[in-house]
Scaffold this motif. Sequence first.
Motif, PDB file in Angstrom:
ATOM      1  N   VAL A 189       1.010  -1.306   0.063  1.00 45.91           N
ATOM      2  CA  VAL A 189      -0.208  -0.213   0.216  1.00 45.91           C
ATOM      3  C   VAL A 189       0.869   1.132   0.080  1.00 45.91           C
ATOM      4  N   ALA A 190       0.493   2.001  -0.840  1.00 45.65           N
ATOM      5  CA  ALA A 190       1.399   3.562  -1.042  1.00 45.65           C
ATOM      6  C   ALA A 190       0.516   4.510  -0.168  1.00 45.65           C
ATOM      7  N   THR A 191       1.000   5.406   0.648  1.00 48.14           N
ATOM      8  CA  THR A 191       0.205   6.349   1.241  1.00 48.14           C
ATOM      9  C   THR A 191       1.161   7.585   1.570  1.00 48.14           C
ATOM     10  N   ASP A 192       0.368   8.758   1.659  1.00 55.38           N
ATOM     11  CA  ASP A 192       1.073   9.991   1.876  1.00 55.38           C
ATOM     12  C   ASP A 192       0.472  10.336   3.225  1.00 55.38           C
ATOM     13  N   CYS A 193      -0.118   9.506   3.940  1.00 57.11           N
ATOM     14  CA  CYS A 193      -0.560   9.687   5.330  1.00 57.11           C
ATOM     15  C   CYS A 193       0.149   8.980   6.400  1.00 57.11           C
ATOM     16  N   THR A 194       0.714   9.349   7.741  1.00 55.90           N
ATOM     17  CA  THR A 194       1.055   8.477   8.591  1.00 55.90           C
ATOM     18  C   THR A 194       0.222   7.585   9.464  1.00 55.90           C
TER      19      THR A 194
END
Length: 425
Positions: A393-398
């Motif tokens: 999963v790629a995400t920009d949210c910690t």
Amino acid sequence: MYLTKEDNEMLDGKFGAGTAFAMRLLTKLGQATEAERMITPSSSHIVSFGYQFYGFIAESCKILDGEMLDGVAKFKIPATTNPKYFNIDDKKLVHRFGIDDGTIEKLRASMTDKQFESLGAMPIYTCTPFFVYPTRKGESLAGAESVAIVMYNSIYGTRLNRETTPTAMAAAITGRTPEFGMHKPENRYARLQVNLEKDLKPETFSSADYSALGYFVGRIAGDRNVVFDDIPTDISIAQLKNLLAPLGVSGAVMLAHIVGVTPEAPTLEAALLGKSPEERITVGKKELEEVYRLLTSATEDKADLAAFGCPHAPLEEIIQIAKQLEGRKIRDDAFLLIATSEPIKLVADRMGVTELVEKSGGLIVTDMCPHIFLWKQKDPDEVTDIGRGINVVATDCTKCAHYLGAQGRKVKYGSTTECIDAVLR
Ligand code: F3S
């Protein structure tokens, strides 16, 4: 603790066994926190993903909620609702994930949404209720969901403690909550002061950078109130959400003053209530890079899912992602989800933004998280594996990266652009 005549009547069972149970719970909480009285919150935010996916905690909530709802016909104050486990009523989403009718029925049976709606809860199903249910400075709320807590306290000046599903339910049932912690002005000053190193330029920060900053600070802050001294006062509401949300994930922060933004922090001195901070830290590039490293477990270039909107995206964030997707295509074997609330998606629909996202193969989803359906489930025989085949999963949210990492999923933590690139053809 002082209780009014009506508080005592609730406690004594005049309004039914469920209400008495709820009042007992709140009284115990009040005694434990040395509250002097109960107050009437203007609303309560209830977390209700659906129970069987949360093991021991789910079981406890089920028992508590079952007993607490005995004889309760309606909530006494407005109640807002957190996202569900999955939006089984979204036909495009259900089709894209290839979910069959039997699975939908299993999921429907596991969810608590209709039960809460019948009690009068508002079906907003979002972790950013502040975008659709505005509050004002000085108002007191009850409720759970760490994002809502830190945003209501820090950006709206609304008073709210870090609670649990049962206490939020109890507040909705009784219309009362003990007055302690964040409800009291004398507990709202900052104890940890955060400055940025000179070479760190927040005006150039991506969403992931802001989220990494919040995550780093949360680990040091614990449950202490924070003040950020060097954040540009023209920071957008989307970036405020990205900065503040992780403070309740890596830490248990309920209030972070941003000088010049937080209603109670026109100046640093006001945020500190004229005191000296217990601790001062300075965050630089090295600290942010540490968070990126810590939250990235995947070594693959490609991802199976790009997850955006954790916490739920405001319109500004959706438009930015849609612009980046224009004229590009997501791989057939990959997913891109942007989670938001239904009212915000309605505007995105009207603006043609949803169409842009869908043309690329992505989806704007409402009423749900973009990743909780990937969490481990209590009983694999009873439930479904909606996320089969999704390994990276790629995400920009910690927050998303933190929880998926804790679940043993492979995560690529990066900027919005890097996450989109990871699922493109
Ligand atoms: Fe919201 Fe789910 Fe993230 S509730 S904050 S989208 S974990």
